[in-house]
Design an enzyme around this catalytic site. Structure first.
Site, PDB file in Angstrom:
ATOM      1  N   GLY A 355       0.799  -1.218   0.000  1.00 40.37           N
ATOM      2  CA  GLY A 355       0.000   0.000   0.000  1.00 40.37           C
ATOM      3  C   GLY A 355       0.835   1.272   0.000  1.00 40.37           C
ATOM      4  N   SER A 356       0.291   2.300   0.638  1.00 40.53           N
ATOM      5  CA  SER A 356       0.831   3.666   0.527  1.00 40.53           C
ATOM      6  C   SER A 356       2.206   3.863   1.145  1.00 40.53           C
ATOM      7  CB  SER A 356      -0.152   4.647   1.175  1.00 40.53           C
ATOM      8  OG  SER A 356      -1.388   4.621   0.505  1.00 40.53           O
ATOM      9  N   SER A 357       2.753   2.854   1.801  1.00 41.06           N
ATOM     10  CA  SER A 357       4.102   2.978   2.368  1.00 41.06           C
ATOM     11  C   SER A 357       5.122   3.408   1.325  1.00 41.06           C
ATOM     12  CB  SER A 357       4.546   1.642   2.977  1.00 41.06           C
ATOM     13  OG  SER A 357       3.620   1.183   3.928  1.00 41.06           O
ATOM     14  N   LYS A 359       4.912   5.541  -1.085  1.00 40.15           N
ATOM     15  CA  LYS A 359       4.694   6.842  -1.741  1.00 40.15           C
ATOM     16  C   LYS A 359       5.903   7.775  -1.676  1.00 40.15           C
ATOM     17  CE  LYS A 359      -0.356   6.792  -1.536  1.00 40.15           C
ATOM     18  NZ  LYS A 359      -1.575   7.229  -0.835  1.00 40.15           N
TER      19      LYS A 359
END
Length: 591
Positions: A355-357, A359
């Site tokens: 997931g967003s880790s 970014k």
């Protein structure tokens, strides 16, 4: 003249050389059993793994010994020691009956069957199979407990390679058993007693799986070990650190010269293997494992956690790559509550959608390609590509800049960066066309962080993760928010360390140093691991600093990571929530 000169060289000038050569060629050398392995310490020199002495009763088949003699020895030994014969298979018992009753069992093979063997219409293996089938139940019913103990001992004496030393009893040998067998060695041909060793784990199951195990040489690796001077009955490291550092930890065996009367003369005493010091802080490791179990229990009491079943923690020094703690635990519901299992190997073997880790890495792609400018403001609201569902952030965030995009974990902000990287133009509810080379642009930068490539951790196994093969435009947007390729926890750790240390991808490691064996403290250093920089981020310092600033804002009030860590510690980080899919009934269909 030629002969005289060469005789003079041989008998006078090189006399000592040739005497030693003759000794080498004529003396028989043998080695003792596997020597104790080196000890394992933590970074503060606390002892984690040691060797503990154990009493062992062994058998090594002497030259010329007969089956009848072996049977007699098995009965003598059965009267001296208590041995658990529960692993004695019915086939082993039948074989024991057959060697005791060879004439009787041979008579149960018909003349026709013997003729077929002589005519090579059947093999000796088929004859032996017929013999086994014709051992009757009433034959075996005559055997009492002593017979069964002797049968099991006979089986142990003849299992494996004929020339190898066999352990007849290596667990719970009493002082009395050890003494009485030692006293009767002369009447027990091939039987011997010795003090051996086994691994002792002073912290129980803490970090146990990564420490690894010691066992027998596998069939697949036998040639490799033999070529390196091992015997097939040696014990070696068979998993994780014990396997990885076998060459350091293995001991040197006693070296003997076999004399003319068959006795042995010690010519070189064996030594314990070299000791190793790990980067792990074992007391911290113990505490981390306790915390994970506590948090697993707390979380399972919350709603919507039916499929949540494991957690990982990795603590590293981002500047050196030293792993100070790494732990994983799995929770399984039972009729009586919950059970916990060690899942630490999953840190290097279990790729997940993160997931967003990721970014922070996605921002660097944007900055590097000009698809994102420092301070750039965008309006964060749902987007709609033709023939696909809406793609949104977790809530509509309105006007935000690049720092806010990290602080609030905006998806749509990353979507527009990805569209720019791919040279696309977004129009509401119309098809989106991008240059598929954008996938490689992202993956190349991600690899510089350690995402999607091996980290180089000093363990014998490490998974890469899954790389998606589709190049649809929507999948590039998914990639940018960590919803496409999968990564292992150790890759995430290397990624965050690369940001933290200013842009250097450092190899993670568990071996800090190695020392020659000593009964005192670790003093004789023979090896020390130096930090290894695998690559440097191909970006500008100002871009790294900008991502760092965004990661600090994540942990401040209003950020998605607010409240998890006391702000007195000046934390920085990135949250990530993945959308994952699961096949709950294992029917091959995601449900």
């Amino acid at each position: 003249s030629f002969l005289v000169i060469n005789l003079f060289i041989t008998q006078v000038l090189k006399n000592e050389y040739y005497i030693n050569k003759v000794l080498q060629l004529t003396q028989t050398i043998t080695y003792g059993s596997t020597a104790p392995r080196g000890r394992i310490y933590d970074r503060n020199h606390r002892l984690i793994v040691d060797n503990t002495p154990i009493k062992v009763i062994t058998y090594k088949k002497p030259s010329g010994i007969t089956t009848k003699e072996e049977i007699e020895i098995s009965y003598k030994l059965a009267n001296m020691i208590d041995i658990n014969y529960s692993k004695l298979h019915i086939t082993n018992l039948k074989e024991f009956w057959m060697v005791n009753n060879s004439k009787e069992i041979n008579s149960r093979i018909t003349e026709v069957e013997w003729n077929m063997l002589n005519e090579r219409k059947i093999t000796i293996e088929e004859i032996n199979k017929l013999k086994l089938e014709r051992v009757k139940e009433e034959d075996l019913n005559k055997y009492n407990e002593l017979d069964k103990k002797a049968a099991y001992i006979y089986y142990l004496m003849n299992s494996g390679y004929s020339y190898a030393e066999k352990n007849i009893k290596s667990k719970d040998v009493t002082d009395y058993e050890y003494a009485i067998v030692s006293e009767n060695i002369d009447n027990l041909k091939g039987i011997n007693t010795k003090l051996d060793w086994e691994r002792e784990y002073l912290y129980g199951n803490v970090f146990r799986s990564i420490l690894g195990n010691v066992g027998s040489i596998s069939y697949e690796e036998r040639q490799n070990y033999i070529s390196n001077g091992y015997s097939l009955n040696d014990r070696v490291g068979i998993s994780y650190l014990e396997y990885q550092y076998e060459s350091i930890l293995k001991g040197n065996k006693n070296k003997y010269q076999v004399l003319g009367d068959g006795t042995h003369k010690l010519i070189e005493a064996g030594t314990r293997g070299n000791d190793i010091v790990l980067t792990i802080d074992i007391e911290l490791q113990k505490k981390v494992e306790e915390i994970i179990i506590d948090e697993l229990l707390k979380t399972k009491s919350e709603p919507n956690t039916e499929y949540y079943n494991r957690s990982f923690v990795i603590i590293t020094d981002p500047n050196s790559g030293e792993i100070i703690s790494m732990a994983g635990k799995q929770i399984v519901k039972t009729d009586d509550g919950y059970e916990f299992y060690d899942y630490t190997p999953g840190i290097v073997t279990s790729p997940v959608v993160v997931g967003s880790s990721v970014k922070g890495a996605s921002h660097i792609v944007g900055y590097n390609t000009g698809a994102l400018k420092i301070g750039e403001i965008r309006y964060d609201t749902c987007i709609k590509i033709a023939a696909t569902p809406k793609k949104c952030s977790w809530r509509q965030l309105g006007r935000i800049n690049d720092i806010d995009a990290l602080r609030y974990s905006a998806n749509v902000y990353q979507f527009f960066t990805a569209i720019n990287v791919g040279g696309g133009v977004y129009k509401q509810d119309e098809p989106l066309n991008i240059n598929t080379s954008a996938f490689q642009t992202y993956r190349s930068t991600f690899a510089e962080f350690g995402l999607g490539v091996k980290t180089g951790i000093d363990l014998p196994i490490e998974s890469l993760g899954y790389k998606g093969t589709s190049t649809l435009s929507g999948h590039l947007l998914d990639f940018a928010i960590g919803q496409y390729d999968t990564y292992t926890p150790i890759q995430l750790s290397q990624y965050i360390s690369t940001l933290a240390n200013g842009g250097y991808r450092v190899q993670p490691y568990l071996l800090k140093s190695a020392y020659a064996p000593s009964e005192n403290k670790l003093t004789n250093l023979i090896y020390e691991t130096k930090p290894t920089v695998l690559n440097t981020l191909n970006t500008k310092k100002e871009y790294i600093d900008r991502v760092k600033e965004g990661f600090k804002s994540v942990m401040t009030p209003g950020g998605t990571g607010s409240g998890y860590i006391d702000n007195n510690f000046k934390p920085a980080g990135k949250t990530g929530t993945s959308q994952s899919y699961i096949d709950t009934d294992l029917d091959g269909v995601v449900d």
